[in-house]
Design a protein around this motif. Structure first.
Motif, PDB file in Angstrom:
ATOM      1  N   ALA A  18       0.845  -1.212   0.000  1.00 54.67           N
ATOM      2  CA  ALA A  18       0.000   0.000   0.000  1.00 54.67           C
ATOM      3  C   ALA A  18       0.863   1.237   0.000  1.00 54.67           C
ATOM      4  CB  ALA A  18      -0.924  -0.016   1.217  1.00 54.67           C
ATOM      5  N   ARG A  19       1.946   1.128   0.724  1.00 57.82           N
ATOM      6  CA  ARG A  19       2.829   2.291   0.755  1.00 57.82           C
ATOM      7  C   ARG A  19       3.477   2.537  -0.601  1.00 57.82           C
ATOM      8  NH1 ARG A  19       6.588   1.059   4.756  1.00 57.82           N
ATOM      9  NH2 ARG A  19       8.344   1.369   3.349  1.00 57.82           N
ATOM     10  N   ILE A  20       3.926   1.418  -1.190  1.00 57.25           N
ATOM     11  CA  ILE A  20       4.509   1.545  -2.537  1.00 57.25           C
ATOM     12  C   ILE A  20       3.475   2.153  -3.503  1.00 57.25           C
ATOM     13  CG2 ILE A  20       5.390   0.299  -4.543  1.00 57.25           C
ATOM     14  CD1 ILE A  20       6.503  -1.780  -2.544  1.00 57.25           C
ATOM     15  N   GLY A  21       2.258   1.597  -3.335  1.00 57.64           N
ATOM     16  CA  GLY A  21       1.178   2.097  -4.231  1.00 57.64           C
ATOM     17  C   GLY A  21       0.986   3.592  -4.071  1.00 57.64           C
ATOM     18  N   GLU A  22       1.023   4.027  -2.849  1.00 58.94           N
ATOM     19  CA  GLU A  22       0.846   5.468  -2.620  1.00 58.94           C
ATOM     20  C   GLU A  22       1.970   6.256  -3.269  1.00 58.94           C
ATOM     21  OE1 GLU A  22       0.374   6.417   1.519  1.00 58.94           O
ATOM     22  OE2 GLU A  22      -1.422   5.145   1.647  1.00 58.94           O
ATOM     23  N   GLU A  23       3.209   5.659  -3.063  1.00 62.90           N
ATOM     24  CA  GLU A  23       4.367   6.370  -3.604  1.00 62.90           C
ATOM     25  C   GLU A  23       4.307   6.436  -5.124  1.00 62.90           C
ATOM     26  OE1 GLU A  23       8.106   4.757  -2.264  1.00 62.90           O
ATOM     27  OE2 GLU A  23       7.419   4.772  -0.164  1.00 62.90           O
ATOM     28  N   TYR A  24       3.886   5.359  -5.689  1.00 64.21           N
ATOM     29  CA  TYR A  24       3.965   5.284  -7.160  1.00 64.21           C
ATOM     30  C   TYR A  24       2.579   5.379  -7.841  1.00 64.21           C
ATOM     31  CZ  TYR A  24       8.871   4.242  -6.703  1.00 64.21           C
ATOM     32  OH  TYR A  24      10.187   4.351  -6.412  1.00 64.21           O
ATOM     33  N   LEU A  25       1.624   5.761  -7.040  1.00 66.70           N
ATOM     34  CA  LEU A  25       0.260   5.979  -7.595  1.00 66.70           C
ATOM     35  C   LEU A  25      -0.284   4.731  -8.280  1.00 66.70           C
ATOM     36  CD1 LEU A  25       0.783   9.538  -9.107  1.00 66.70           C
ATOM     37  CD2 LEU A  25      -0.323   8.965  -6.954  1.00 66.70           C
ATOM     38  N   LEU A  26      -0.017   3.615  -7.608  1.00 65.26           N
ATOM     39  CA  LEU A  26      -0.561   2.354  -8.136  1.00 65.26           C
ATOM     40  C   LEU A  26      -1.668   1.933  -7.182  1.00 65.26           C
ATOM     41  CD1 LEU A  26       2.805   0.617  -9.005  1.00 65.26           C
ATOM     42  CD2 LEU A  26       1.136   1.526 -10.603  1.00 65.26           C
ATOM     43  N   GLN A  27      -2.846   1.867  -7.711  1.00 62.18           N
ATOM     44  CA  GLN A  27      -3.995   1.624  -6.834  1.00 62.18           C
ATOM     45  C   GLN A  27      -4.168   0.148  -6.560  1.00 62.18           C
ATOM     46  OE1 GLN A  27      -7.382   3.385  -8.647  1.00 62.18           O
ATOM     47  NE2 GLN A  27      -6.540   5.453  -8.533  1.00 62.18           N
ATOM     48  N   ASN A  28      -4.586  -0.088  -5.311  1.00 61.67           N
ATOM     49  CA  ASN A  28      -4.901  -1.461  -4.883  1.00 61.67           C
ATOM     50  C   ASN A  28      -3.725  -2.419  -5.084  1.00 61.67           C
ATOM     51  OD1 ASN A  28      -7.528  -0.614  -4.305  1.00 61.67           O
ATOM     52  ND2 ASN A  28      -8.154  -0.970  -6.427  1.00 61.67           N
ATOM     53  N   LEU A  29      -2.554  -1.915  -4.906  1.00 54.98           N
ATOM     54  CA  LEU A  29      -1.375  -2.782  -5.105  1.00 54.98           C
ATOM     55  C   LEU A  29      -1.402  -3.899  -4.072  1.00 54.98           C
ATOM     56  CD1 LEU A  29       1.016  -2.595  -7.074  1.00 54.98           C
ATOM     57  CD2 LEU A  29       2.340  -1.559  -5.217  1.00 54.98           C
ATOM     58  N   ARG A  30      -1.298  -5.111  -4.602  1.00 52.71           N
ATOM     59  CA  ARG A  30      -1.363  -6.256  -3.686  1.00 52.71           C
ATOM     60  C   ARG A  30      -0.775  -7.471  -4.369  1.00 52.71           C
ATOM     61  NH1 ARG A  30      -7.736  -6.477  -3.355  1.00 52.71           N
ATOM     62  NH2 ARG A  30      -7.228  -4.318  -2.859  1.00 52.71           N
ATOM     63  N   ILE A  31      -0.559  -8.491  -3.534  1.00 52.45           N
ATOM     64  CA  ILE A  31      -0.045  -9.750  -4.064  1.00 52.45           C
ATOM     65  C   ILE A  31      -1.241 -10.609  -4.381  1.00 52.45           C
ATOM     66  CG2 ILE A  31       1.296 -11.838  -3.583  1.00 52.45           C
ATOM     67  CD1 ILE A  31       3.226  -9.652  -3.532  1.00 52.45           C
ATOM     68  N   VAL A  32      -1.297 -11.165  -5.575  1.00 50.40           N
ATOM     69  CA  VAL A  32      -2.377 -12.104  -5.921  1.00 50.40           C
ATOM     70  C   VAL A  32      -1.734 -13.421  -6.320  1.00 50.40           C
ATOM     71  CG1 VAL A  32      -4.028 -10.353  -6.639  1.00 50.40           C
ATOM     72  CG2 VAL A  32      -2.430 -11.254  -8.311  1.00 50.40           C
ATOM     73  N   PRO A  33      -2.403 -14.506  -6.024  1.00 43.19           N
ATOM     74  CA  PRO A  33      -1.769 -15.812  -6.248  1.00 43.19           C
ATOM     75  C   PRO A  33      -1.538 -16.132  -7.735  1.00 43.19           C
ATOM     76  CG  PRO A  33      -4.066 -16.044  -5.598  1.00 43.19           C
ATOM     77  CD  PRO A  33      -3.739 -14.612  -5.428  1.00 43.19           C
ATOM     78  N   SER A  34      -2.412 -15.646  -8.570  1.00 44.96           N
ATOM     79  CA  SER A  34      -2.261 -16.012 -10.001  1.00 44.96           C
ATOM     80  C   SER A  34      -2.595 -14.808 -10.892  1.00 44.96           C
ATOM     81  CB  SER A  34      -3.211 -17.149 -10.350  1.00 44.96           C
ATOM     82  OG  SER A  34      -4.544 -16.719 -10.190  1.00 44.96           O
ATOM     83  N   ALA A  35      -2.199 -14.965 -12.132  1.00 52.72           N
ATOM     84  CA  ALA A  35      -2.462 -13.862 -13.094  1.00 52.72           C
ATOM     85  C   ALA A  35      -3.952 -13.655 -13.281  1.00 52.72           C
ATOM     86  CB  ALA A  35      -1.809 -14.178 -14.443  1.00 52.72           C
ATOM     87  N   THR A  36      -4.706 -14.757 -13.179  1.00 52.11           N
ATOM     88  CA  THR A  36      -6.158 -14.650 -13.397  1.00 52.11           C
ATOM     89  C   THR A  36      -6.816 -13.815 -12.322  1.00 52.11           C
ATOM     90  OG1 THR A  36      -6.401 -16.744 -12.277  1.00 52.11           O
ATOM     91  CG2 THR A  36      -6.433 -16.792 -14.683  1.00 52.11           C
ATOM     92  N   ALA A  37      -6.140 -13.768 -11.142  1.00 54.34           N
ATOM     93  CA  ALA A  37      -6.713 -12.966 -10.065  1.00 54.34           C
ATOM     94  C   ALA A  37      -6.218 -11.534 -10.111  1.00 54.34           C
ATOM     95  CB  ALA A  37      -6.365 -13.601  -8.725  1.00 54.34           C
ATOM     96  N   SER A  38      -5.582 -11.221 -11.223  1.00 57.79           N
ATOM     97  CA  SER A  38      -4.992  -9.888 -11.357  1.00 57.79           C
ATOM     98  C   SER A  38      -6.077  -8.812 -11.323  1.00 57.79           C
ATOM     99  CB  SER A  38      -4.248  -9.824 -12.687  1.00 57.79           C
ATOM    100  OG  SER A  38      -4.008  -8.505 -13.036  1.00 57.79           O
ATOM    101  N   LEU A  39      -5.707  -7.675 -10.865  1.00 62.11           N
ATOM    102  CA  LEU A  39      -6.665  -6.547 -10.807  1.00 62.11           C
ATOM    103  C   LEU A  39      -6.646  -5.733 -12.092  1.00 62.11           C
ATOM    104  CD1 LEU A  39      -5.959  -5.346  -7.194  1.00 62.11           C
ATOM    105  CD2 LEU A  39      -7.968  -6.563  -8.006  1.00 62.11           C
ATOM    106  N   GLY A  40      -5.922  -6.222 -13.007  1.00 64.00           N
ATOM    107  CA  GLY A  40      -5.874  -5.494 -14.297  1.00 64.00           C
ATOM    108  C   GLY A  40      -4.452  -5.384 -14.757  1.00 64.00           C
ATOM    109  N   ALA A  41      -3.538  -5.354 -13.797  1.00 61.59           N
ATOM    110  CA  ALA A  41      -2.129  -5.314 -14.165  1.00 61.59           C
ATOM    111  C   ALA A  41      -1.358  -6.082 -13.069  1.00 61.59           C
ATOM    112  CB  ALA A  41      -1.655  -3.883 -14.267  1.00 61.59           C
ATOM    113  N   ALA A  42      -0.339  -6.719 -13.500  1.00 64.04           N
ATOM    114  CA  ALA A  42       0.398  -7.523 -12.519  1.00 64.04           C
ATOM    115  C   ALA A  42       1.819  -7.782 -13.008  1.00 64.04           C
ATOM    116  CB  ALA A  42      -0.330  -8.842 -12.295  1.00 64.04           C
ATOM    117  N   VAL A  43       2.707  -7.895 -12.097  1.00 66.87           N
ATOM    118  CA  VAL A  43       4.066  -8.350 -12.451  1.00 66.87           C
ATOM    119  C   VAL A  43       4.363  -9.576 -11.569  1.00 66.87           C
ATOM    120  CG1 VAL A  43       5.000  -6.162 -13.284  1.00 66.87           C
ATOM    121  CG2 VAL A  43       5.056  -6.660 -10.867  1.00 66.87           C
ATOM    122  N   PRO A  44       4.985 -10.551 -12.145  1.00 71.13           N
ATOM    123  CA  PRO A  44       5.240 -11.776 -11.373  1.00 71.13           C
ATOM    124  C   PRO A  44       6.357 -11.561 -10.319  1.00 71.13           C
ATOM    125  CG  PRO A  44       6.157 -11.931 -13.586  1.00 71.13           C
ATOM    126  CD  PRO A  44       5.481 -10.632 -13.503  1.00 71.13           C
TER     127      PRO A  44
END
Ligand code: C2E
Length: 858
Positions: free
Chosen positions: A201-227
């Motif tokens: 969340a802090r990183i997200g705030e710093e870099y204006l990335l919303q809802n930044l979180r860890i998701v188990p798989s790409a399918t659970a991605s919120l729209g964008a994801a990096v492995p």
């Protein structure tokens, strides 16, 4: 003609337009979607880069922080050379500050032997926790790399279910030559940062990335994801966030107005199309109407052409200079002329306009005013050179500028019509039999002549002619002979006149002449004489020689003459007088003739009423037998007791009655009255006069028979007196009637013997019982000649076994003479005047045989 169709229009215009609209909408949508998608992709891409940068920054940050603590002389002295845990745990060294200041949950110091000698867990320095047990996978490799690498080795490693960013590096003196140190002699400091939601969340705030979180798989991605992968390649899940979607936002922003615009555009397009379609339908209707009009116009033109050519002979056109520029095909058919030879000539060069035509003035005016005209009569020469007549009608041609451009019209050949008209006019004005002008033309000519000035009028004479005895020719020889005679008379009359005169046949045997003589009345007299002389000459008709004379009445025009009718009437009165004067003569009109004629007309009028008004009477005159002085009979003599004129003698009204035909009725009345009266007298004969006019009536015999039956008078007591003129008219018919009368038992008496033609042959060939010697011979008995005539007639009667009666015996000398000569009967004032029936009854009653006594002085 190209046919306009609204369906075609729909196919050609509506569908493509609709297609274009749909395609445009579709393209705009596709473009918008693609753009949005691209925008979104770019946003994802750039946020991914940002995320990767953030991770990398965090990696570099942990490496830098780690390096700050590892490449530190104090750390080297207290954590590698001598492990001073108290120093280590002191806040500010490698103690709680690692967590509280830097935020790393874990910090480890691994000895060169690979043993965890110090650990700070969540800011709690304490008993060493085995780092490799806490992070079982990948940490040794990381530590190994960190021990040798100049820079800290960084990577993600799993600890339990959590992912950690782990950095490891050798604890060295800042001045130490790292390469010179053997790896096995190095202690390694490890920092681990938990990649938990808070950190993200802090990183997200710093870099204006919303809802930044860890998701188990790409399918659970919120729209964008990096492995997130550990150093050994194990999958640690994905760092995912909700990327910005500028395309979608743009679409959200644009789509509603776009949709509205599109709907509006579609609606507009629909309306335009609908309007266009309606207009197209209207245009189609108009086009069909125009087509129908065009067809109607074509039909109408064809009809007009047919009618124009059927009702006329050809159609023509001229230019504004009246030069012929067009002829329809019929022109050549009718005239035989080639149109090419006439085109270019002016109207007046080809046609000879009949300016004498009465209607020319109005036509000329129309031509000058370049207006329509009809019935313009023209002449022209056809191909064979014959002069023909035609009638032109035309209307002006007006060009687009409204100026006169020539004429268009029809021409009708009226040659035969004109000829027929001329023939009809000639027939209407001429007598068909003689070819002479008829009454109509005569009146016209006379009227024209009378219109002249007083001088010329005074030279004018009108002659009325009537053939004498023409009726007899007609009756005896037939109408064909009469016609030949009239034609011959016409020719002779024509030969008598001058060219300036007009001779006309007015009807029957009546002719008339208008004479224009410079020297009147001499010229009229001369003309009359010429005519009398010419017409009196015998005629040869059907091999027979005929004689007919002519009576002429002449009247002269005077300045104050009333006119043609009056002049003709005067000539007619003069003619009447000529006829009365014994025919074959001429008389010039005098005003007194008219007065006499009027008087005669008045008398005629009165006479017509006389019978009905019982104004007629019968008087009786005795017929005496010379031998014994007895009354042998009486002669019935008509009298007219006129209310104004008193007793009118038959000499004053019998000729009038004969002229008017009234004699038939009067004669029958006298016959009936006399017979009825005679029946009342004892054995006396009654003599009744028969007019030649009565003789021409076929009913005469039947009338006589009927009167005898009706009155009961014995036929032998009736004597019918006829004059020679009866026999002159139609001898054969007269003989037939006389024979028939004789068969009824009546006596036939020849009256006034010696006054007419007195053909002795008549006496032989007709069944006469008695001859009456005319009183003119008796009154003239002193003359030698009369004596001889009377003597011979008496002798003739005796030899033919006929009774002879002498009329007009007035003196005893006459009685003596007649007695001496052997005359059987006498009649005259010496024995008794004609007296009414009553008086006669008295006379008969008192009559003695003495010739000198018992005479009536009536
Ligand atoms: N001067 C003179 N005259 C005498 C004498 N005696 C007799 N007369 C006249 O002589 C005429 C004899 O008749 P007419 O020769 O048949 O001639 C007749 C006859 O032709 C005709 N007429 C008379 N009555 C009739 C009639 O009823 N029918 C027809 N068709 N003709 C008639 O009229 C003619 C004249 O008739 P009236 O005037 O009655 O004239 C009569 C008579 O009055 C005499 O002594 N001296």
């Amino acid at each position: 003609m190209h046919e306009f169709s609204s369906k075609g229009f729909g196919r050609r215009v509506t569908l493509p337009m609709s297609g274009m609209v749909v395609a445009t909408v579709f393209l705009v949508l596709v473009f918008a979607l693609i753009s949005a998608h691209r925008q979104n992709s770019l946003a994802v891409e750039s946020s991914t880069q940002l995320a990767e940068t953030a991770i990398s920054v965090k990696e570099r940050e942990i490496a830098r922080n780690l390096k700050d603590y590892a490449v530190w002389e104090d750390a080297y002295r207290n954590l590698h050379e001598n492990l001073d845990l108290a120093w280590a745990a002191t806040d500010g060294n490698v103690g709680a500050n690692i967590y509280t200041g830097l935020g790393y949950e874990m910090a480890f110091v691994v000895s060169p032997e690979g043993k965890t000698v110090y650990a700070v867990m969540n800011g709690e320095p304490g008993a060493p926790v085995d780092a490799f047990a806490t992070i079982p996978t990948g940490l040794r490799e990381l530590v190994a790399r960190g021990a040798v690498d100049a820079e800290p080795a960084v990577g993600f490693l799993r600890s339990g279910s959590d992912a950690f960013l782990v950095a490891a590096t050798a604890i060295v003196l800042p001045s130490a030559d790292r390469a010179a140190l053997p790896p096995s002699s190095r202690s390694v400091l490890i920092f681990a940062k938990k990649f938990d939601a808070k950190f993200l969340a802090r990183i997200g705030e710093e870099y204006l990335l919303q809802n930044l979180r860890i998701v188990p798989s790409a399918t659970a991605s919120l729209g964008a994801a990096v492995p997130l992968r550990s150093l050994d390649g194990a999958d640690l899940g994905f760092v995912s966030w909700s990327p910005e979607k500028p395309g979608t936002d743009l679409l959200r922003f644009l789509l509603p107005p776009m949709a509205i615009s599109l709907v509006a555009f579609g609606l507009f397009a629909f309306l335009v199309l609908r309007h266009t379609k309606r207009s197209a339908a209207e245009i189609e209707t108009s086009a069909r109407t125009i087509e129908a009009y065009a067809r109607t116009l074509e039909d109408s033109e064809a009809r007009f052409r047919d009618v124009a050519e059927a009702s006329s002979d050809w159609i023509w056109e001229s230019d504004r200079d009246m030069r012929m520029v067009y002829f329809s095909a019929r022109f050549t058919e009718v005239t035989g002329l080639a149109a090419a030879g006439v085109l270019g000539r002016t109207l007046e060069q080809f046609f000879v306009i009949e300016r004498a035509d009465e209607a020319w003035q109005s036509r000329a005016q129309a031509l000058r005013a370049q207006e329509s005209f009809r019935d313009l009569r023209c002449r022209y020469h056809d191909a064979s050179g014959l002069l023909r007549v035609c009638r032109l009608a035309a209307r002006p041609i007006v060009d687009h500028a409204g100026s006169f451009a020539g004429y268009r019209g029809t021409a009708t050949d009226i040659t035969s019509e004109v000829e027929a008209q001329a023939r009809a006019t000639h027939l209407a004005l001429h007598d068909a039999l003689t070819g002479l002008p008829n009454r109509v033309l005569f009146h016209q000519r006379l009227g024209q002549a009378l219109e002249a000035d007083a001088d010329e009028r005074s030279r004018l004479a009108v002659l009325c002619l009537d053939l004498d005895h023409f009726k007899e020719v007609n009756d005896t020889l037939g109408h064909a002979a009469g016609d030949i005679l009239l034609q011959e008379v016409g020719q002779r009359l024509n030969a008598c006149i001058l060219p300036s005169d007009t001779v006309a046949r007015l009807g029957g045997d009546e002719f008339a002449i208008v004479q224009n003589g410079v020297n009147q009345p001499l010229e009229a007299n001369a003309l009359s004489r010429r005519i009398l002389e010419s017409l009196n000459r015998p005629y040869m008709v059907d091999g027979s020689e005929l004689h007919v004379g002519v009576s002429i009445g002449v009247a002269f025009a005077e300045a104050e003459n009333d006119g043609a009718d009056a002049l003709l009437k005067n000539a007619d009165i003069a003619l009447y007088r000529a006829k009365q004067s014994g025919r074959a003569t001429m008389r010039v009109f005098e005003p007194r003739m008219d007065i006499e004629l009027q008087a005669r007309k008045a008398l005629e009028y009165d006479l017509r009423q006389a019978l009905a008004r019982n104004q007629l009477e019968v008087h009786y005159q005795p017929l005496v037998e010379l031998e014994n002085g007895r009354i042998a009979g009486v002669e019935a003599l008509a009298r007219w007791r006129h209310p104004e004129h008193g007793l009118v003698p038959p000499s004053s009204f019998i000729p009038l009655a004969e002229d008017t035909g009234l004699i038939v009725g009067i004669g029958e009345w006298v016959l009936r009255t006399a017979c009825a009266q005679a029946a009342a007298w004892p054995e006396l004969r009654v003599a009744v006069n028969l007019s030649p006019i009565q003789f021409r009536h076929s009913e005469l015999v039947e009338t006589v028979r009927q009167v005898l039956v009706d009155t009961g008078l014995a036929p032998h007591r009736l004597e019918l007196e006829i004059t020679e003129s009866v026999l002159l008219h139609d001898a054969a018919a007269a003989r037939e009637i006389l024979t028939a009368l004789k068969e009824t038992g009546v006596f036939i008496v020849m009256d006034d013997f010696g006054t007419g033609y007195s053909s002795l042959g008549y006496l032989n060939s007709f069944p006469f019982d008695k001859i009456k010697i005319d009183k003119s011979f008796i009154s003239d008995l002193s003359a030698e000649k009369s004596n001889a005539i009377v003597r011979s007639v008496i002798g003739l009667g005796q030899s033919l076994n006929m009774i002879t009666t002498a009329e007009g015996v007035e003196t005893p000398e006459q009685v003596e003479f007649l007695l001496r000569e052997g005359c059987e009967q006498v009649q005259g004032y010496h024995f008794g005047r004609p007296i009414p029936a009553d008086a006669m009854t008295t006379l008969i009653g008192g009559w003695t045989n003495d010739l000198g006594e018992g005479r009536s002085a009536a």
